[in-house]
Design a protein around this motif. Structure first.
Motif, PDB file in Angstrom:
ATOM      1  N   ALA A 114     149.001  56.324  65.733  1.00  0.00           N
ATOM      2  CA  ALA A 114     148.677  57.182  64.593  1.00  0.00           C
ATOM      3  C   ALA A 114     147.347  57.890  64.808  1.00  0.00           C
ATOM      4  CB  ALA A 114     148.643  56.349  63.310  1.00  0.00           C
ATOM      5  N   GLY A 115     146.380  57.181  65.374  1.00  0.00           N
ATOM      6  CA  GLY A 115     145.089  57.796  65.655  1.00  0.00           C
ATOM      7  C   GLY A 115     145.183  58.909  66.679  1.00  0.00           C
ATOM      8  N   PHE A 116     145.960  58.691  67.732  1.00  0.00           N
ATOM      9  CA  PHE A 116     146.116  59.736  68.739  1.00  0.00           C
ATOM     10  C   PHE A 116     146.759  60.991  68.139  1.00  0.00           C
ATOM     11  CE2 PHE A 116     146.149  56.477  72.395  1.00  0.00           C
ATOM     12  CZ  PHE A 116     144.825  56.730  72.684  1.00  0.00           C
ATOM     13  N   ARG A 117     147.782  60.808  67.329  1.00  0.00           N
ATOM     14  CA  ARG A 117     148.434  61.986  66.728  1.00  0.00           C
ATOM     15  C   ARG A 117     147.476  62.714  65.787  1.00  0.00           C
ATOM     16  NH1 ARG A 117     150.116  61.374  70.831  1.00  0.00           N
ATOM     17  NH2 ARG A 117     150.978  59.280  71.103  1.00  0.00           N
ATOM     18  N   GLU A 118     146.681  61.968  65.045  1.00  0.00           N
ATOM     19  CA  GLU A 118     145.683  62.584  64.169  1.00  0.00           C
ATOM     20  C   GLU A 118     144.660  63.354  65.000  1.00  0.00           C
ATOM     21  OE1 GLU A 118     141.995  60.576  62.217  1.00  0.00           O
ATOM     22  OE2 GLU A 118     143.660  60.348  60.809  1.00  0.00           O
ATOM     23  N   GLY A 119     144.234  62.757  66.106  1.00  0.00           N
ATOM     24  CA  GLY A 119     143.258  63.428  66.967  1.00  0.00           C
ATOM     25  C   GLY A 119     143.819  64.672  67.624  1.00  0.00           C
ATOM     26  N   GLU A 120     145.087  64.614  68.055  1.00  0.00           N
ATOM     27  CA  GLU A 120     145.724  65.800  68.617  1.00  0.00           C
ATOM     28  C   GLU A 120     145.747  66.942  67.595  1.00  0.00           C
ATOM     29  OE1 GLU A 120     148.941  63.608  71.637  1.00  0.00           O
ATOM     30  OE2 GLU A 120     149.561  64.339  69.666  1.00  0.00           O
ATOM     31  N   ALA A 121     146.113  66.595  66.343  1.00  0.00           N
ATOM     32  CA  ALA A 121     146.181  67.616  65.292  1.00  0.00           C
ATOM     33  C   ALA A 121     144.804  68.191  64.989  1.00  0.00           C
ATOM     34  CB  ALA A 121     146.797  67.012  64.032  1.00  0.00           C
ATOM     35  N   ALA A 122     143.792  67.338  64.944  1.00  0.00           N
ATOM     36  CA  ALA A 122     142.432  67.815  64.682  1.00  0.00           C
ATOM     37  C   ALA A 122     141.944  68.728  65.800  1.00  0.00           C
ATOM     38  CB  ALA A 122     141.488  66.623  64.509  1.00  0.00           C
ATOM     39  N   ALA A 123     142.276  68.380  67.040  1.00  0.00           N
ATOM     40  CA  ALA A 123     141.889  69.232  68.173  1.00  0.00           C
ATOM     41  C   ALA A 123     142.614  70.569  68.098  1.00  0.00           C
ATOM     42  CB  ALA A 123     142.198  68.522  69.488  1.00  0.00           C
ATOM     43  N   ALA A 124     143.895  70.534  67.763  1.00  0.00           N
ATOM     44  CA  ALA A 124     144.676  71.772  67.677  1.00  0.00           C
ATOM     45  C   ALA A 124     144.114  72.704  66.614  1.00  0.00           C
ATOM     46  CB  ALA A 124     146.133  71.447  67.386  1.00  0.00           C
ATOM     47  N   ALA A 125     143.621  72.121  65.528  1.00  0.00           N
ATOM     48  CA  ALA A 125     143.036  72.936  64.460  1.00  0.00           C
ATOM     49  C   ALA A 125     141.791  73.666  64.937  1.00  0.00           C
ATOM     50  CB  ALA A 125     142.706  72.052  63.255  1.00  0.00           C
TER      51      ALA A 125
END
Length: 369
Positions: A137-148
């Protein structure tokens, strides 16, 4: 912008900005070895962990580097008591994983396989499955934050079993259960001496029956027998470090002779997950300038460059690549070669690897000149 050339027509070394912008692939990075120092302090405070050597983030970051810079793998591994100590809850694990993904993306990493040992994160009462799910869950959150923020990174998880413990089969089964939910492979880690990979044969045989991928820490603190067992007994897809394969290569001036094991590793294109700064810290290499990666690259081994533990080594992928530029004179073509090596060796389906090579890595380097 094209890379400027020297007066003799040879390309100038890539600048630090070019190295930072270059797309990177990371195969050997430990989640519990890459925390932000400020996060360690904050998580320790929240969890009531009172054994940190200092509460000052800057001083703490330097302490980790100094403590790890001992020339001993065993001493190096002691520093993890503090990071693992503050990673015993789901929220803490998710935060560390999210920040990891964001930090890698900011460093130009487009694909990463980050490893951690679920069995080390259950002291707070979490089940192994809850540990894996929190990290994912943390990795997916981090991927989304980076994409933003305009940065794209994809992170896969390697589940690690500790080679001195007896839970490798259990962790291997966990990796297979979660392989369609963020987990891409399996690993064993920990002190090599006295704990050969063959102690975990049942786990490796199970993984092979399940068509699962795995890498093995081998050839770092222990020599050729560790590499031989990892490959010929256990069937490893990749070697974690593998730096001691140099012991099977004789160099006499321009005459280079490979022993049978070194020849096998090169002929079979077995990936070597090399971590230059970490290898110097643990005594596996005398210095960056004398690191075997230079010779192995010239001999066309399947060499990759990695961070290992970004906190303990005070490093990043850009820093590791910059060191290779400085000490071996590598240019963008060399860095692309290393990056494509890593992408070819990732535990992703072939078509996904090819899409990243042709659609992200090659265009990214072409844009740098």
């Amino acid at each position: 912008m094209p890379t400027p050339s020297a007066s003799d027509g040879t390309p100038a070394p890539p600048t630090p900005e070019q190295v930072l912008r270059a797309p990177k692939v990371l195969l050997h990075d430990h989640l519990d070895g890459g925390l932000r120092p400020a996060t360690v302090v904050e998580l320790a405070d929240a969890a009531g962990y009172d054994r940190l050597p200092t509460q000052d983030p800057v001083a703490l970051g330097q302490w980790f580097v100094d403590a790890a810079d001992s020339g001993s793998l065993e001493r190096y591994l002691e520093t993890f008591a503090h990071t693992v100590g503050v990673m015993q809850g789901a929220d803490a694990l998710a935060r560390v994983a999210s920040e990891c993904a964001q930090d890698l993306a900011a460093d130009g990493v487009v694909y990463a396989e980050v490893r951690f040992a679920p069995e080390l994160h259950v002291e707070g009462g979490l089940a192994l499955e809850e540990v894996v799910e929190a990290v994912d869950a943390g990795f997916r959150e981090g991927e989304a934050a980076a994409a933003a923020r305009g940065r794209t990174v994809r992170v896969g998880t390697l589940l690690t079993a500790m080679r001195h413990a007896a839970r490798s089969r259990e962790i291997a089964e966990l990796a297979v259960r979660y392989r369609d939910r963020g987990v891409v492979g399996f690993d064993i880690a920990g002190a090599e001496a006295g704990f050969p990979p063959t102690r975990h044969l049942d786990a490796f045989e199970y993984l092979r029956r399940e068509n699962a991928h795995f890498t093995i820490h081998a050839g770092e603190a222990f020599g050729l027998p560790s590499i031989w067992e990892a490959l010929q007994w256990c069937g490893a897809d990749r070697l974690g470090h593998g730096v001691r394969i140099i012991d099977d290569i004789a160099v006499d001036g321009d005459d280079v002779r490979l022993g049978r094991l070194a020849s096998y590793v090169r002929d079979k294109r077995i990936p070597l997950e090399m971590c230059p700064s970490s290898n110097v810290q643990t005594g596996a290499a005398p210095s960056i300038a004398e690191h075997p990666i230079g010779l192995l690259r010239r001999l066309s081994f399947r060499v990759t460059v990695n961070t290992d533990n970004r906190l303990m080594s005070g490093t990043s992928m850009s820093r590791e690549m910059g060191l290779l530029v400085e000490h071996f004179g590598y240019g963008l073509r060399d860095l692309q070669w290393l990056t494509i090596n890593a992408m070819k060796s990732a535990f992703l389906p072939f078509d996904e690897r090819l899409a990243l090579i042709d659609g992200v890595i090659k265009p990214g380097y072409a844009a740098l000149g």
